[in-house]
Design a protein around this motif. Structure first.
Motif, PDB file in Angstrom:
ATOM      1  N   LEU A   1       0.824  -1.206   0.000  1.00  0.00           N
ATOM      2  CA  LEU A   1       0.000   0.000   0.000  1.00  0.00           C
ATOM      3  C   LEU A   1       0.862   1.263   0.000  1.00  0.00           C
ATOM      4  O   LEU A   1       0.400   2.335  -0.403  1.00  0.00           O
TER       5      LEU A   1
ATOM      6  N   LEU B   1      -7.114   3.103   6.665  1.00  0.00           N
ATOM      7  CA  LEU B   1      -6.738   1.696   6.675  1.00  0.00           C
ATOM      8  C   LEU B   1      -7.660   0.844   7.544  1.00  0.00           C
ATOM      9  O   LEU B   1      -7.557  -0.390   7.527  1.00  0.00           O
TER      10      LEU B   1
ATOM     11  N   GLY C   1      -4.193   4.312   1.944  1.00  0.00           N
ATOM     12  CA  GLY C   1      -5.485   3.639   1.929  1.00  0.00           C
ATOM     13  C   GLY C   1      -6.541   4.364   1.122  1.00  0.00           C
ATOM     14  O   GLY C   1      -7.586   3.789   0.832  1.00  0.00           O
TER      15      GLY C   1
ATOM     16  N   VAL D   1      -8.215  -3.508   2.408  1.00  0.00           N
ATOM     17  CA  VAL D   1      -7.737  -2.443   1.517  1.00  0.00           C
ATOM     18  C   VAL D   1      -6.853  -3.026   0.419  1.00  0.00           C
ATOM     19  O   VAL D   1      -6.940  -2.620  -0.751  1.00  0.00           O
TER      20      VAL D   1
ATOM     21  N   VAL E   1      -6.121   0.275  -3.861  1.00  0.00           N
ATOM     22  CA  VAL E   1      -6.277   1.700  -3.562  1.00  0.00           C
ATOM     23  C   VAL E   1      -6.703   2.485  -4.801  1.00  0.00           C
ATOM     24  O   VAL E   1      -7.374   3.513  -4.691  1.00  0.00           O
TER      25      VAL E   1
ATOM     26  N   TYR F   1      -5.974  -3.970   6.774  1.00  0.00           N
ATOM     27  CA  TYR F   1      -4.978  -4.047   5.699  1.00  0.00           C
ATOM     28  C   TYR F   1      -5.400  -5.053   4.634  1.00  0.00           C
ATOM     29  O   TYR F   1      -5.252  -4.817   3.431  1.00  0.00           O
TER      30      TYR F   1
END
Length: 384
Positions: A70, A215, A193, A284, A289, A281
Motif C-alpha cells: 500500500l 486503513l 489507503g 484495503v 487503492v 490491511y
C-alpha cells in the motif's frame, strides 16, 4: 450506477447504525478485527509465554509486510510502532544537531504532533523552521525552496494536510532537498489507503503514518518506512531492546542494532494492536487503492457540488489532483452544526480554523451522502 465496492459494506457493522462519514479520523471497524483480537487473546490464554516464539515476536514484520504494498515499498522496510510521534522521534534521534546541519523544515499546517516532537529537539541544537501557508489551506512548493539549504538536517512534509485535505506537490520539494543533501520524511497518514502511493519511486528517505484512518486498522498501529539503503546508516537514540540484533541474549551496555526494519523498533512489541490492524490491511489490499481513489473522487465531488450550490464556504481544493479523501466545509457556527449532525447520527468531525470534515470511503453509498447533506441543509437552516 453499479458500485463494485459496496459488497464490502457487510464487513463493517457500524454502518448499519449510522451514516459514517469520518474515516479520515477513525475508519470503521471490520468484522475480522474482532476475530484478530480473539486470535491474540487465545494465544495469550492457551500458549502463555510460548506465544512469543510461536508468532508474537514476528508480528511487526508480518504486519509491516502487509502494509508495504500500500506504500509501494519492499517487504522488510516497514517497522510497526505505536504512533507517528514515536516514528518521528526515532527518525530525529538518529540525526546529529551538533554540526552545521541543524535545521528541521516543516509546514505550519502540519499535524501538531510533528511540531511537538521537533520542537523538543531544540534543546539538542535543532533549529525548527516553519513553511508558512499563503491561505491557511495549502502548502505551495515555492514557499519551501528558500528554507531548504545546506543547513537543513531534515525536511518533513505531509502529503495530505489534515485540515483541508489539500495534496502537497512534493516533487519540487524532494528535488530541492536532494540538491542540498537533506533527507525527507513524508507524512502519509491522511493518504495511505485512499490515495495510491509509490514511495520507492518518489525516493523519500522516510515515511510515517498510522492505521486509525483510511486503513481501518484501529489505534496503536503506527508505522515507519526507512529506505533500505538509508537504514544501515542510522543509529537512532530513541530505541529499545526489540531493536537489538540479539534481543534474547539480554546483553547490557550499548545496543548492537538489528538489520532491516527491526533496527527502528523500540521496546516490547504492541502485538495486540498490530494483530488487529491486519484485518483492515487485508481488505484495503484486496480492493486496491486505485479503485478506492476513483470512488473517493466521485463522491467527494458530489459533496463539493452540493456545498457550492448552497453557498457554503469550502476549505478543500476543487481540483481532483489536489484533493485527498476529505471535504472540509466551513459554515457559520460550524462547531455547533457539527454537534447537531452527530446528534442525528451523521458522524463527521470538526476542526478549528477549518470547519466540518466529511469523508466517504469505499463502503459509503451515494444515498448516505445525500442523506447527510440533507440533514446538514436542515441543521444549517436552524442555525441562521
Amino acid at each position: 450506477m453499479t458500485d463494485a465496492l459496496l459488497p464490502w459494506r457487510a464487513e463493517f457493522p457500524i454502518l448499519e447504525t449510522c451514516t459514517y462519514l469520518v474515516s479520515h479520523s477513525l475508519g470503521a471497524m471490520p468484522r475480522e478485527a474482532r476475530t484478530q483480537a480473539t486470535r491474540f487473546l487465545d494465544a495469550w490464554d492457551t500458549r502463555g509465554v510460548r506465544a512469543w516464539s510461536e508468532g508474537w515476536w514476528q508480528t511487526s514484520r508480518e504486519t509491516g509486510d502487509m502494509l508495504a504494498p500500500l506504500l509501494g515499498v519492499p517487504a522488510g522496510s516497514v517497522t510497526m510502532v505505536q504512533n507517528v510521534s514515536v516514528a518521528q522521534s526515532v527518525i530525529v534521534s538518529g540525526l546529529d544537531f551538533t554540526g552545521p546541519r541543524r535545521r528541521i523544515v516543516t509546514p505550519r499546517l502540519d499535524f501538531p504532533t510533528n511540531h511537538y516532537v521537533f520542537e523538543g529537539w531544540r534543546r539538542h541544537g535543532a533549529d525548527v523552521v516553519y513553511v508558512e501557508s499563503p491561505d491557511g489551506l495549502t502548502q505551495p512548493a515555492e514557499a519551501w525552496r528558500p528554507l531548504i539549504d545546506d543547513r537543513t538536517a531534515l525536511v518533513c512534509c505531509s502529503l495530505v494536510l489534515f485540515r483541508s485535505s489539500s495534496i502537497t506537490d512534493v516533487a519540487p520539494i524532494l528535488e530541492r532537498a536532494r540538491a542540498v543533501g537533506a533527507p525527507v520524511v513524508l507524512d502519509v497518514y491522511q493518504a495511505t489507503g485512499t490515495i495510491p502511493l509509490n514511495l520507492t519511486a518518489l525516493g523519500v528517505e522516510f515515511a510515517v503514518g498510522g492505521s486509525v484512518k483510511w486503513l481501518c486498522g484501529g489505534p496503536g498501529a503506527g508505522y515507519l518506512y526507512v529506505r533500505p539503503d538509508v537504514a544501515a546508516t542510522l543509529a537512532p537514540a530513541a530505541t529499545g531492546w526489540a531493536a537489538h540484533a540479539r534481543p534474547f541474549d539480554f546483553e547490557t551496555g550499548a545496543i548492537v542494532y538489528a538489520d532491516g526494519g527491526e533496527r527502528f523498533a523500540s521496546g516490547t512489541p504492541n502485538v495486540a494492536a498490530w494483530t488487529i490492524a491486519q484485518a483492515g490491511y487485508r481488505i484495503v489490499n484486496a480492493i486496491g487503492v486505485g479503485a478506492i481513489r476513483d470512488k473517493s473522487l466521485r463522491q467527494t465531488r458530489r459533496i463539493l457540488e452540493h456545498a457550492r450550490a448552497r453557498g457554503w464556504r469550502l476549505r478543500t481544493p476543487d481540483e481532483d489532483a489536489r484533493r485527498g479523501g476529505t471535504v472540509t466545509i466551513d459554515v457559520p457556527d460550524s462547531a455547533r452544526v457539527a454537534a447537531d449532525l452527530i446528534a442525528r447520527d451523521v458522524i463527521i468531525d470538526h476542526r478549528p480554523n477549518a470547519g466540518i470534515r466529511m469523508a466517504p470511503h469505499f463502503y459509503t453509498t451515494d444515498e448516505e451522502i445525500d442523506h447527510a447533506l440533507a440533514v446538514m441543509d436542515e441543521v444549517t437552516a436552524n442555525h441562521r
